[in-house]
Design an enzyme around this catalytic site. Structure first.
Site, PDB file in Angstrom:
ATOM      1  N   ARG A 544     -12.225 -30.005   5.129  1.00 21.66           N
ATOM      2  CA  ARG A 544     -12.549 -31.389   4.805  1.00 21.66           C
ATOM      3  C   ARG A 544     -11.271 -32.126   4.382  1.00 21.66           C
ATOM      4  O   ARG A 544     -10.339 -31.527   3.836  1.00 21.66           O
ATOM      5  CB  ARG A 544     -13.590 -31.438   3.671  1.00 21.66           C
ATOM      6  N   LYS A 655     -10.728 -16.658   7.065  1.00 19.16           N
ATOM      7  CA  LYS A 655     -11.025 -16.605   8.505  1.00 19.16           C
ATOM      8  C   LYS A 655      -9.738 -16.508   9.317  1.00 19.16           C
ATOM      9  O   LYS A 655      -9.645 -15.733  10.282  1.00 19.16           O
ATOM     10  CB  LYS A 655     -11.846 -17.834   8.929  1.00 19.16           C
TER      11      LYS A 655
END
Ligand code: 26W
Length: 808
Positions: A544, A655
């Site tokens: 974000r 990730k």
């Protein structure tokens, strides 16, 4: 046990198409086929659900209820097929029936029922809870519109509605017979009846909460759990002409409330706004959930007195905090318990996870709103608050601490303090974050009740984020670690460390990354018309858009590189592509300006022949789970550059690491723990530490000094004022950094303080990239040591230390 062979799957799909759409495979569209796939897998999971429910009841197992306003599920088809171990069969069946499997997977919309980290974490945990065979359920709202779709028009973000349910609803099983009624407003009437004080709410506005269950499969198990998404409906029949005038108005009000409550996900991330619709959403889903849990519990045990022995409610940040007074309401008003007994059971049932320390993200509801919208809940909160305050006074005899720990204060209800008072555990999401909670944000509460405070470092679903999305790496890992152990024992990844000096292995690792980059480049070209050079370093910041995450620091460095290239066209020896992906909250003006700046800079660099095959900036539109799944395997550099102390954990960092990208990062959130396992030699650390950030701020931070002292910095800040070839000036951002604006101090997030150190880290990274074997070795170590960031580990810790439930 695999539920299908390729052949039986083909027949099941053919039958589904026939029954649901009256079509043969030859006639069916891709959409219809996608739905048929979902329905076929849903059937298998629904059947397993029946068995699981019987077992929970028979063995009287304790259940975990995970409440979250957000579940960022993304796509489910490939994931469910993977977990059911029918992915190869499904691919084959689709091809046999004349479809392109990849097209069918691609057509599924993301279930974007979340904003970012908090929502995706809930989705990863649901997978792990199921795989670990924990009887668990997720609860949220069945938003009609998920997180908005982002379009970039002339460099600027435009928001479009995300109508995911047309196709996405194929996964949902509506359960109208388990609907609950939720009441808002009304007036309280108290009366005595055989020695008991009864309280009824009259003239309330009722909304019907209808569950739509999404069944989720675990990996390597027949266990399944459900995500219960509440949809809002009106309780009144449609024919309103039959109503007298008074009832008509009430009905109209209920219709209106039902129509708006589950309409849209709030797109604010890490920023609280006291909107009454948001409070309605929270109570709607909390009340429906608590009623549904209590009803089932009563059905099994005939009493609520052992509720805490058979249920634990985990709340994902404070958004579902109303579970505390709602449980009290049910125990007292509906089960007839006295206060002390109800409080004892409640405080043994609820645990709270905090996900942010940003002051502007802490929920504080106006008491007037609570009072009018939820009169009975408000009464209960007042009583909780008064008793808590008494306890604090008796403990500290210190009015400053009383004020700090108060639940109701200055006309507001502080939800975090309510959660601390009413919960059995409070946890942060990384080691550093939990320390900051204990020593700073919740210091006083922690000294009074230290046993409540814990840490559970976040984790990610490694089956999705490595095995499913990066088949090349998955195959190599399986080969080198001797099988697929790592899927259920993520620490088995460590075995990769043994190949650090194996040239052939390092070359294969590089070849996998190379192929993934090419595949991503192909995708970018096909879907966005962007030409990416697969020879370039893929340097990525996706998350974000928020000032504390410092995308602007990344931009400043790129400007510095660009200016260097102007002076010396040979300054960049290896092509470097910076990729950004970020949604900005629609009302967050500064964040939107930064998106525009990235696009202006990208355009400038694109049009400057000096940059050809050297420097490129790309803004990837509409960053979301399914885009992350394509990007992570292709990434080489992971930008995790938040101001130390501000990012609670981060999960994108994990990730990237798991897919072999190297991190340029600050010692913030879970980066600290990545550094613990990697050491200085396997990541590129820079910047102030959290304690140094606090000290610099305390001692008075003057960014202008850095501006006058540092020529490189000054030159790139000045470039903001002048803007680029599109003629847009970013003087506003320049002003914010040097002088502050709109109540926020100059350079609130210390970009200038970290600028030089950041540029040095970037240089070290580029030098390392020039030595492929060194780079690949570091990449291997990153993958090898990422196992502790698996969600399975995190969920096992919750199960052992907070929920006290057994697990696989
Ligand atoms: C009320 C508005 C609002 C909405 C969302 C306030 C706060 C939030 C979330 C708590 C923000 C969030 O997603 N936090 C992120 O949670 C992740 C999972 O724990 C962490 O990895 C991130 O560091 C944290 O920013």
């Amino acid at each position: 046990m695999t539920p299908f062979t390729t052949q039986s799957l083909e027949s099941a799909l053919t039958a589904k198409l026939m029954l649901n759409f009256g079509k043969t495979p030859e006639e069916a569209t891709d959409q219809e086929m996608m739905k048929a796939c979902a329905l076929v897998l849903r059937d298998v999971m629904a059947m397993r659900r029946v068995e699981v429910k019987k077992q929970i009841r028979r063995q009287q197992q304790k259940q975990v209820h995970y409440l979250s306003l957000e579940f960022l599920m993304g796509r489910s088809l490939m994931k469910n097929a993977y977990n059911l171990e029918v992915l190869p069969q499904l691919r084959e069946a689709l091809e046999h029936l004349g479809f392109k499997a990849a097209d069918i997977f691609e057509i599924e919309p993301d279930a974007g029922l979340g904003n970012g980290g908090l929502g995706r974490l809930a989705a990863c945990y649901l997978d792990s809870m199921t795989t670990l065979e924990i009887p668990a359920a997720g609860y949220s709202i069945c938003y009609e519109l998920g997180i908005f779709k982002q379009k970039i028009v002339e460099g600027q973000q435009v928001e479009l509605p995300d109508n995911w349910k047309d196709l996405g609803a194929a996964w949902l099983l509506p359960k109208p017979e388990e609907a609950q009624t939720v009441q808002f407003g009304g007036t309280l009437r108290e009366f005595w009846d055989d020695g008991h004080l009864h309280i009824v709410n009259e003239n309330a506005t009722s909304v019907l909460a209808v569950p739509c269950d999404m069944v989720v499969a675990g990996y390597g198990t027949d266990h399944v759990n459900t995500l219960r998404l509440w949809d809002a409906r009106s309780t009144k029949p449609v024919d309103m002409s039959l109503f007298s005038r008074g009832e008509y108005l009430k009905a109209a009000e209920e219709e209106a409330m039902a129509a708006t409550i589950a309409k849209v996900l709030y797109p604010e991330d890490n920023h609280y706004e006291g909107k009454s619709l948001r409070l309605k959403q929270q109570y709607f889903f909390v009340s429906a959930t608590v009623q549904s849990i209590a009803t089932k519990h009563l059905d099994t045990y005939g009493t609520l007195k052992n509720f805490h022995e058979k249920n634990v409610i985990q709340i994902n940040d404070t958004h579902p905090a109303l579970v505390i007074p709602e449980l009290m309401r049910i125990f007292i008003d509906e089960a007839g318990m006295d206060w002390d007994e109800a409080w004892d059971i409640t405080t043994k049932s609820v645990a709270y996870t905090n996900h942010t320390v940003l002051a502007e993200a802490l929920e504080r509801w106006p008491q007037s709103l609570m009072e009018s919208l939820l009169p009975r809940v408000w009464q209960i909160i007042q009583e909780i608050s008064a008793r808590w305050q008494q306890k604090v006074e008796d403990f500290y005899h210190d009015s400053a601490k009383t004020a700090n720990m108060a639940i109701i204060w200055g006309g507001e209800v502080r939800m975090a303090n309510l959660c601390i008072a009413g919960g059995m555990a409070v946890n942060g999401v990384s080691g550093l974050h939990s320390e900051i909670l204990k020593k700073d944000v919740f210091r006083d509460a922690c000294s009074m009740e230290p046993w409540k405070f814990q840490n559970v470092t976040n984790g990610i679903d490694h089956r999705r984020w490595l095995s499913e999305i990066n088949p090349g790496l998955d195959a190599l890992v399986k080969e080198l670690t001797g099988g697929d152990d790592y899927l259920l024992q993520p620490l088995a990844l460590q075995k990769l460390d043994a190949y650090a000096d194996d040239k052939a292995v390092l070359e294969r690792l590089a070849a996998i990354k190379r192929a993934n980059k090419e595949e991503f480049a192909l995708y970018a070209k096909k879907t966005r018309g962007v030409i990416l050079n697969p020879d370039a370093i893929f340097d990525v910041q996706v998350k974000r858009l928020h000032e504390y995450k410092r995308q602007l620091l990344n931009v400043l460095h790129i400007i510095a590189l660009y200016q260097k290239l102007q002076d010396d066209p040979n300054a960049i020896t290896h092509p470097h592509t910076f990729l950004f992906g970020a949604k900005a909250a629609p009302g967050y003006a500064v964040a939107k300006r930064i998106i525009r700046l990235i696009n202006s800079l990208a355009d400038q660099i694109d049009h400057d022949p000096i940059c050809k095959d050297k420097l490129q900036v790309v803004f990837l539109e509409n960053y979301r789970v399914s885009l992350a799944e394509r990007l992570m395997p292709a990434s080489e550099v992971s930008q995790q550059i938040s101001t130390a102390g501000k990012e609670a954990s981060g999960t994108g960092n994990m990730k990237f690491m798991m897919n072999g990208a190297l991190t340029i990062g600050t010692l913030d959130g879970a980066n600290v723990e990545m550094h613990d396992v990697l050491g200085d030699e396997n990541m590129f650390l820079f910047g102030l530490h959290a304690d140094e950030v606090s000290r610099v701020k305390r001692e008075g931070y003057v960014p202008q000094r850095l501006y006058s002292r540092d020529d490189t910095l000054r030159r790139c800040l000045d470039a903001l004022r002048h803007g680029f070839r599109d003629g847009v000036s970013y003087d506003d951002l320049y002003q914010r950094l040097l002088f502050g604006a709109g109540g926020s101090p100059a350079d609130e997030y210390l970009l200038l303080a970290d600028f030089d150190s950041y540029c040095q880290a970037e240089r070290r990274m580029a030098e390392t990239y020039a030595d492929p074997m060194q780079w690949n070795r570091m990449s291997l170590h990153n993958i090898a040591r990422s196992g502790i960031f698996a969600a399975d580990r995190a969920v096992a810790e919750y199960a052992d230390n907070i929920w006290h439930v057994p697990h696989k």
